[in-house]
Scaffold this motif. Structure first.
Motif, PDB file in Angstrom:
ATOM      1  N   THR A   3      34.505  44.929  43.132  1.00 23.35           N
ATOM      2  CA  THR A   3      35.128  43.639  42.493  1.00 23.35           C
ATOM      3  C   THR A   3      36.380  43.953  41.789  1.00 23.35           C
ATOM      4  O   THR A   3      37.408  43.379  41.642  1.00 23.35           O
ATOM      5  CB  THR A   3      33.976  42.842  41.729  1.00 23.35           C
ATOM      6  N   SER A   8      41.304  42.749  38.003  1.00 27.24           N
ATOM      7  CA  SER A   8      40.310  42.777  36.913  1.00 27.24           C
ATOM      8  C   SER A   8      40.540  41.449  36.468  1.00 27.24           C
ATOM      9  O   SER A   8      41.576  40.822  36.182  1.00 27.24           O
ATOM     10  CB  SER A   8      40.408  44.009  36.215  1.00 27.24           C
ATOM     11  N   HIS A  12      35.113  37.337  31.735  1.00 25.54           N
ATOM     12  CA  HIS A  12      34.440  37.125  32.720  1.00 25.54           C
ATOM     13  C   HIS A  12      33.603  35.711  32.969  1.00 25.54           C
ATOM     14  O   HIS A  12      32.979  35.555  34.045  1.00 25.54           O
ATOM     15  CB  HIS A  12      33.449  38.238  32.998  1.00 25.54           C
ATOM     16  N   GLU A 117      38.830  40.352  48.491  1.00 22.84           N
ATOM     17  CA  GLU A 117      37.898  40.522  47.178  1.00 22.84           C
ATOM     18  C   GLU A 117      37.362  39.046  46.548  1.00 22.84           C
ATOM     19  O   GLU A 117      38.483  38.391  46.427  1.00 22.84           O
ATOM     20  CB  GLU A 117      38.585  41.639  46.471  1.00 22.84           C
ATOM     21  N   GLU A 118      36.319  39.048  46.320  1.00 19.44           N
ATOM     22  CA  GLU A 118      36.009  37.880  45.475  1.00 19.44           C
ATOM     23  C   GLU A 118      35.054  38.060  44.514  1.00 19.44           C
ATOM     24  O   GLU A 118      34.386  38.929  44.191  1.00 19.44           O
ATOM     25  CB  GLU A 118      34.975  37.067  46.517  1.00 19.44           C
ATOM     26  N   SER A 119      35.487  37.099  43.210  1.00 20.17           N
ATOM     27  CA  SER A 119      34.800  37.185  41.943  1.00 20.17           C
ATOM     28  C   SER A 119      34.331  35.680  41.687  1.00 20.17           C
ATOM     29  O   SER A 119      35.169  34.950  41.627  1.00 20.17           O
ATOM     30  CB  SER A 119      35.693  37.874  40.965  1.00 20.17           C
TER      31      SER A 119
END
Length: 215
Positions: A3, A8, A12, A117-119
Motif C-alpha cells: 500500500t 503514504s 490512517h 494502488e488502493e488504500s
C-alpha cells in the motif's frame, strides 16, 4: 505492490469532532515515495455527505499534497457516534509533467492493465470536549467556607462561637449590675454611718458641756 509503495497517507483514518448542525473538516497528507509523478483519486461510500478538495490530483516526486474532507452539517447524531462511511484512495503512476487536467477515469481502471494502488480509510466521530463544570457559588478558591443559618434559626460555622459569647455576656451583665448596685449601696451606707457618728459625738459633747456647767 504494498500500500505504501506509491503514496503514504497520514493519518490512517478520518477523524471528525462531531457537532450537530455544523460543517466539520478533517485533513489527509499524501506523500509520494517515488521518483515518478503519481495521480490520485478519492472516493467515498457517501458522496452527498462529504466534500473532498481536491478529490483528484497529482503528487510530484518526493513531495506531499494535502486533501481536505469536509462533512456537511448533520441534523442528528448516529447511535454511539459510530459511522459506517468509508473512503478509498486510488493512486497510479503517470507520465512526467502530468497535471490535474490530464487525469481521467481510465487511468484508475484495472481492467485496462493499469497498476492501481488502493488504500481504504474509515471515518471516526469524536465527541466534542465537555466544558468545565461551573464553580459552586460562594465557594471561591482559597477562601474559607461561609457560615450559614438554617431555616430553624440554628447557626453554623464561626457564628456559633459569636452567639455563644453574646449569650454569656448577656446573662453575666445582670449579675455584674447587681454587684455594682450593692457596692454603691454599701458605700452609701458607710457614708451615712459616718455622718450619724459625727452627729452623735457632737451631741455628746454638747451634753457633757452642759452638765459640767451645772455642776
Amino acid at each position: 505492490m504494498s500500500t505504501a509503495e506509491l503514496l503514504s497517507i497520514e493519518p490512517h483514518e478520518l477523524k471528525f469532532v462531531f457537532e450537530l448542525k455544523k460543517q466539520i473538516s478533517s485533513s489527509l497528507q499524501l506523500s509520494n515515495n517515488t521518483d515518478s509523478y503519481v495521480a490520485f483519486k478519492v472516493k467515498t461510500t457517501n458522496p452527498k455527505k462529504y466534500c473532498v478538495r481536491p478529490n483528484t490530483g497529482i503528487v510530484l516526486p518526493r513531495s506531499t499534497c494535502d486533501v481536505i474532507v469536509t462533512m456537511q452539517a448533520q441534523k442528528e447524531a448516529p447511535p454511539d457516534l459510530v459511522c459506517k462511511d468509508k473512503f478509498l484512495l486510488q493512486s497510479v503512476k503517470t507520465h512526467d509533467g502530468a497535471a490535474a487536467k490530464d487525469i481521467s477515469a481510465e487511468m484508475f481502471n484495472k481492467a485496462l492493465g493499469h497498476v492501481v494502488e488502493e488504500s481504504k480509510l474509515r471515518v471516526v466521530y469524536v465527541a466534542p470536549p465537555q466544558p468545565p463544570s461551573p464553580v459552586a457559588e460562594g465557594s471561591e478558591e482559597g477562601s474559607p467556607p461561609r457560615d450559614s443559618v438554617s431555616e430553624n434559626g440554628n447557626v453554623h460555622g464561626a457564628d456559633s462561637a459569636t452567639v455563644a459569647r453574646a449569650f454569656t455576656e448577656r446573662h453575666e451583665a445582670p449579675e455584674k449590675s447587681a454587684e455594682d448596685l450593692l457596692r454603691r449601696e454599701s458605700n452609701k451606707n458607710r457614708g451615712g454611718v459616718s455622718i450619724i457618728f459625727v452627729i452623735l459625738i457632737g451631741l455628746l459633747g454638747i451634753i457633757m458641756g452642759y452638765l459640767m456647767k451645772k455642776t
